[in-house]
Scaffold this active site. Structure first.
Site, PDB file in Angstrom:
ATOM      1  N   CYS A  94       0.810  -1.222   0.000  1.00  0.00           N
ATOM      2  CA  CYS A  94       0.000   0.000   0.000  1.00  0.00           C
ATOM      3  C   CYS A  94       0.850   1.282   0.000  1.00  0.00           C
ATOM      4  CB  CYS A  94      -0.976  -0.044   1.166  1.00  0.00           C
ATOM      5  SG  CYS A  94      -2.427   0.987   0.890  1.00  0.00           S
ATOM      6  N   HIS A 194      -3.461  -6.060   1.573  1.00  0.00           N
ATOM      7  CA  HIS A 194      -3.066  -6.391   2.942  1.00  0.00           C
ATOM      8  C   HIS A 194      -4.013  -7.480   3.411  1.00  0.00           C
ATOM      9  CE1 HIS A 194      -5.827  -2.912   3.361  1.00  0.00           C
ATOM     10  NE2 HIS A 194      -6.269  -3.558   4.418  1.00  0.00           N
TER      11      HIS A 194
END
Lengths: 253, 460
Positions: A94, A194
């Site tokens: 991310c 994630h």
């Protein structure tokens, strides 16, 4: 055998359970009989590229991201690139992924410079891409799936020198436009997934550990098999739920 | 006229909703009323003689609000309260609507509303509260709200709208929350914990706001009570925790049973015996007591209100099932989960657990926060863990990586069967600790209720 893991900005870049990735790497390496040392690499700390086998950086909020962009430029960026050129393993998730590209242009039109490890750039989007994601990959030579959860508004685009990590079967991926997710360069992987990503994708965890060991101990190193029954069950459960809702793109699974 | 029409429509929907068994009608009627008269909320709160109190924060909203409700009733006031926990602006409107006459006269003299974090600005703008209470700000459901700095920004803006007659009750020990007290027209009352004996020298992993709100440097903590809540200061710019107007001294935690503490406030000391366990409930009690003081309630009513309190629905509940006990505690984020684990493990005995993790919208669809919970504490202190819920497998994986013996962990996706399996493993007179996320808690209650043990939640 031993692996040294560098956890970049563990204090700042950790908003999506990123610790789970460090836990997964540590446990699976230990279960394979490999010794593990995890070192936190905070703001201002330098790193010797030859000392680290695996580097990990997670996601952060905007405030943290500009702090680390600066640190990457001034302190760590060169060493990270050098480590990757030498075969070290990197996993960036991310916000960390965004800053390993060339730049990230934020919603306020501020340009945060990246370190250019990936031929990729990111611009702020006007909607958040949130939800479960499934990605089909073949970079290990076998067809595999990654499952995870994404939550980003940045849109990442890849240049010709970057390969994506895989094809999006469900979810948004890099930019919700071209159907691809993540970036791969040598042993460096950038992704929006994630969840944490590694625990439910044990094959990727094992791949990262094996790649790190081969760099240090020779190409014929084989990681002894480590049980992943529960992890694969959790992986399949995510895919089954998405498929159950009739929301999966066609793919090999 | 318009308000009356809006109220009639809302009441009709509420009655239908209950009759058709859609639930308590705790959200939809308010939405309908607001559609017909967008000013309905402000008009109704404007008729409350004592104004209204609004409570927000990541953890403890429902418990704190219910303590305040108890206090108000002891003091002879009649609160209009969104008791069911429906805490969006529609839920607040519904609560007023349900209590009011057709002409919009509310059925009480003071409003008491727990409000969802992201809904605070709207509720403040419309309801014009006399007291706003903020207990804490943790990472919770990032997929729904975005980042905690964003929420803090929303709150800061909302509080700056308050007039000088309003009062703001803030947790001095939460750096981000305490920072909201700066540059307000409203007057601020801080609460906090002075007794350092239950604190730790280091922050737990799940701590969120570790860097200074003013300058970005990392805070130094003399002591951390839970998450990022503690006695902090900034070594760089000198920013400090405000001195609490209401502080807790001489705390004594008594396992899963409760706590005792000495509160010191502007009106003198107050010994309080709390029927809820854990440090996080000490904070809830402090927030409630500080609100009582902000409203000018007598000390003895504050004390009686807190002491006479039994847990808010499902946050913590003890339910007797034949010769066994179920201890039910809501878990919804890393900080809260760590506190619940710490509290139930206080006595050092081996525990039987049922952990139920759902990823519905009200739970937060991203369950990566499970990796921020310190499940490693369960390694040596569990007899058995049954895991259930839509994300049971993820929970089982987390326990595997926390090195909880896999032979002690059982995945059972079917909730009634999971509950039976959990209870079956418990010895006579023993306790099953049931730890569900929000929607899982509703399901657990429904299963238990079918066995005939608890009432419907909007009635209590």
């Amino acid at each position: 055998m031993k692996v040294v893991i560098g956890h970049l900005y563990a204090d700042l870049m950790n908003i999506y359970g990123d610790r789970g990735n460090i836990i997964a790497l540590t446990r699976r390496a230990q279960w394979a009989g490999v010794e593990v040392e995890v070192r936190n690499l905070a703001l201002g700390q330098t790193l010797d590229p030859r000392e680290y086998d695996i580097l990990f950086v997670g996601g952060g909020q905007d405030r943290e991201q500009s702090l680390i962009a600066d640190d990457l430029q001034k302190v760590k960026g060169g060493s990270i690139v050098e480590a990757v050129e030498d075969g070290a393993v990197v996993l960036a998730v991310c916000g960390g992924y965004q800053l390993l590209g060339k730049y990230f242009k934020t919603g306020e039109d501020v340009v945060l410079p990246g370190i250019g490890l990936f031929d990729a750039w990111t611009v702020a989007g006007n909607r958040r891409c949130i939800g479960d994601a499934v990605v089909e990959c073949s970079f290990t030579g076998e067809r595999r799936t990654l499952v995870g959860f994404e939550n980003h508004s940045g849109k990442t685009y890849l240049g010709p020198a970057a390969r994506p990590i895989g094809k999006v079967l469900h979810g948004f991926g890099n930019n919700a436009e071209d159907g691809f997710e993540g970036a791969v360069y040598k042993n460096a992987y950038g992704t929006y997934l994630h969840g944490s990503i590694l625990p439910k994708n044990a094959w990727l965890t094992d791949h990262l550990i094996a790649s790190a060991l081969r760099r240090r101990y020779g190409q014929n190193i084989v990681l002894p098999p480590v049980d992943a029954g529960l992890e694969e069950r959790a992986h399949r459960a995510v895919i089954a739920r998405i498929r159950g809702r009739g929301k999966m793109n066609t793919g090999a699974i | 006229m318009r308000l009356a029409a809006a109220i009639v429509a809302g009441k009709l929907v509420a009655s239908l909703s209950r009759r058709l068994n859609f639930g308590g009608g705790t959200t939809l009627p308010g939405g309908i009323t607001r559609r017909i008269d967008p000013g309905a909320l402000g008009k109704m709160t404007g008729r409350l003689r004592q104004g209204c109190v609004v409570v927000t924060g990541t953890n403890g909203k429902t418990t704190t609000t219910r303590m305040i409700s108890n206090m108000l009733q002891v003091a002879g006031l009649k609160p209009v309260h969104n008791r069911s926990g429906a805490n969006l602006v529609s839920g607040v409107t519904s609560a007023l609507l349900n209590s009011s006459s057709i002409t919009g006269r509310p059925g009480g003299d003071i409003g008491l509303f727990e409000v969802d974090e992201a809904n605070l600005p709207l509720v403040v703008a419309e309801a014009k509260p006399t007291v706003v209470v903020i207990n804490n700000l943790f990472r919770d459901q990032l997929d729904r709200y975005g980042e905690i700095d964003y929420i803090a920004g929303l709150w800061r803006k909302a509080l700056r709208q308050l007039p000088s007659s309003a009062r703001v009750v803030l947790n001095a020990d939460d750096p981000l929350v305490a920072s909201l007290g700066k540059s307000l027209a409203a007057s601020v009352l801080y609460f906090g914990i002075e007794d350092e004996r239950y604190g730790r020298a280091t922050l737990e992993h799940a701590a969120d706001s570790k860097s200074c709100v003013s300058c970005g440097a990392r805070y130094a903590y003399a002591v951390a009570f839970y998450g990022h809540v503690g006695k902090y200061s900034c070594p760089n710019c000198g920013a400090k925790r405000p001195i609490p107007d209401l502080g807790a001294d001489s705390i004594s935690l008594n396992g899963t049973v409760g706590a005792e503490l000495l509160m010191r406030g502007p009106q003198g000391p107050l010994n309080v015996r709390l029927g809820l366990p854990g440090m996080y409930n000490v904070y809830n009690a402090l927030a409630a007591a500080a609100t009582g003081l902000a409203l000018g309630l007598p000390l003895e009513d504050v004390k009686a209100g807190i002491e006479g309190f039994s847990a808010a629905f499902g946050r913590i509940e003890r339910i007797q099932i034949e010769d066994k006990l179920i201890f039910l505690a809501l878990v919804k984020n890393p900080i809260g989960f760590n506190e619940v684990l710490r509290t139930i493990l206080l006595d050092g005995a081996q525990k039987d657990l049922l952990i139920v993790i759902n990823d519905n919208i009200a739970d937060g669809t991203d369950i990566s926060w499970l990796w921020d919970v310190d499940f490693e504490v369960l390694q040596t202190r569990t007899r058995r863990v049954v895991v259930a819920g839509t994300r049971a497998e993820d929970m089982a994986v987390r326990l595997k990586y926390a090195l909880v013996d896999p032979s002690k962990v059982e995945i059972e996706k079917d909730l009634p069967r999971a509950l039976h399996a959990g209870l079956a493993g418990v010895e006579k007179e023993g306790t099953l600790y049931v730890l569900p996320t929000y929607t899982a808690m509703l399901e657990v209650r429904e299963v238990i209720q079918r066995l005939g043990y608890v009432g419907k939640f909007w009635q209590d």
